[in-house]
Enzyme design. Sequence first.
Site, PDB file in Angstrom:
ATOM      1  N   TYR A  70       0.803  -1.222   0.000  1.00 49.95           N
ATOM      2  CA  TYR A  70       0.000   0.000   0.000  1.00 49.95           C
ATOM      3  C   TYR A  70       0.841   1.280   0.000  1.00 49.95           C
ATOM      4  O   TYR A  70       0.322   2.358   0.257  1.00 49.95           O
ATOM      5  CB  TYR A  70      -0.926   0.041   1.222  1.00 49.95           C
ATOM      6  CG  TYR A  70      -2.060  -0.957   1.186  1.00 49.95           C
ATOM      7  CD1 TYR A  70      -2.164  -1.887   0.165  1.00 49.95           C
ATOM      8  CD2 TYR A  70      -3.022  -0.970   2.178  1.00 49.95           C
ATOM      9  CE1 TYR A  70      -3.194  -2.805   0.144  1.00 49.95           C
ATOM     10  CE2 TYR A  70      -4.062  -1.884   2.155  1.00 49.95           C
ATOM     11  CZ  TYR A  70      -4.134  -2.806   1.135  1.00 49.95           C
ATOM     12  OH  TYR A  70      -5.161  -3.715   1.115  1.00 49.95           O
ATOM     13  N   LYS A 120       4.146 -14.437   4.293  1.00 51.10           N
ATOM     14  CA  LYS A 120       4.106 -15.328   3.130  1.00 51.10           C
ATOM     15  C   LYS A 120       5.532 -15.460   2.609  1.00 51.10           C
ATOM     16  O   LYS A 120       5.809 -15.322   1.409  1.00 51.10           O
ATOM     17  CB  LYS A 120       3.155 -14.722   2.067  1.00 51.10           C
ATOM     18  CG  LYS A 120       2.859 -15.603   0.880  1.00 51.10           C
ATOM     19  CD  LYS A 120       1.901 -16.740   1.193  1.00 51.10           C
ATOM     20  CE  LYS A 120       1.760 -17.671   0.010  1.00 51.10           C
ATOM     21  NZ  LYS A 120       0.866 -18.820   0.285  1.00 51.10           N
ATOM     22  N   ASP A 139      -4.887  -5.763   6.479  1.00 51.35           N
ATOM     23  CA  ASP A 139      -6.147  -5.163   6.039  1.00 51.35           C
ATOM     24  C   ASP A 139      -7.211  -6.258   5.895  1.00 51.35           C
ATOM     25  O   ASP A 139      -8.332  -6.157   6.403  1.00 51.35           O
ATOM     26  CB  ASP A 139      -5.890  -4.463   4.691  1.00 51.35           C
ATOM     27  CG  ASP A 139      -7.071  -3.613   4.255  1.00 51.35           C
ATOM     28  OD1 ASP A 139      -7.999  -3.427   5.050  1.00 51.35           O
ATOM     29  OD2 ASP A 139      -7.059  -3.138   3.108  1.00 51.35           O
TER      30      ASP A 139
END
Length: 335
Positions: free
Chosen positions: A125, A174, A231
Amino acid sequence: MTQTITVIRGDGIGPEIMEATLHVLEALQVGLAYEFADAGLAALEKTGELLPAATMDSIRRNRVALKSPLTTPVGGGFSSINVELRKRFDLYANVRPAKSFPNTRSRFPSGVDLITVRENTEGAYSAEGQELSADGDTATSITKTTRRGSERIVRYAFDLARRTGRKQVTVVHKANILKSTSGLFLKVAREVAAQYPDIACNELIVDNCCMQLVMRPEQFDIIVTTNLFGDIISDLCAGLVGGLGLAPGANIGTDAAIFEAVHGTAPDIAGQGKANPCALLLGAAQMLDHLGMPDKATRLRAAIVATLEAKDSLTPDLGGSGNTMAFARAIAGRL
Ligand code: ATP
């Protein structure tokens, strides 16, 4: 000395849930002074600006703001005023508790009590390097992860655990696929975790985390993760415990902190007295913790729970036929 906070009434249902929240804070005798400031559509109409300098100055001066949802009109110069506030004040920690409450039509009416700590300033983001090729067929953007950004958010999560007597931090990542960005986050998280031997640390790949959250959410205590994953996970958690009407959030930086409801302006019910004020009230409880008034925060949460348990004046989203102010008065009456 009386502590002053900045209060932003916001747009849509914002003024209604703020009025309800201030009514309850009055009954709680928090002893705060309020400096009202505008942002969003309300500010645009009054001043011609979405985020006036006076509002920025007020937050800078008071260091704490309670904010209702804001409308960011298309073409107003910002993609989102909330994102702009996070950027300008470097509010790096997005802290979202998810707790089971009674009578909320939730999948988990008991057993869930977790906090998602989301990195708020970088990752997918950060809006860097967003490009669309000339033919419009290829889009790219940069996902930036830094040691500094990772370290401060993971440290925030472990400090929060210590401060609140929580026992476990789950680092969600991840790194098996996103080896550089998520890999750096995980590496730094392990280094920080080693400095907190009193708090258990476990690691979970984000996809497995989502499955575990849906199947056995009670196993989680504090989750710390990067911006995009945080988020999504924090909304998932809100869904586990009864939806947006009960989901508060805090955006915390070194010099300022903004407390809010997670939901938006709900234009479909604005002005009708139907809005559930609980999310903003729970945001106010987070604010009281932040201001060093944990006893008041605990009393406020207990009054909300007691009102839900009694099904007293609940708003329509909770299956009741009450309205925003009646619900607030029912909560205030239990303080
Ligand atoms: P925005 O554009 O500001 O994000 P939105 O309507 O797209 O607004 P939300 O405001 O989050 O998104 O609302 C999603 C749905 O949840 C709407 O149907 C809304 O009425 C409902 N909702 C949101 N907040 C509340 C609340 N506090 N009480 C009751 N219903 C709510």
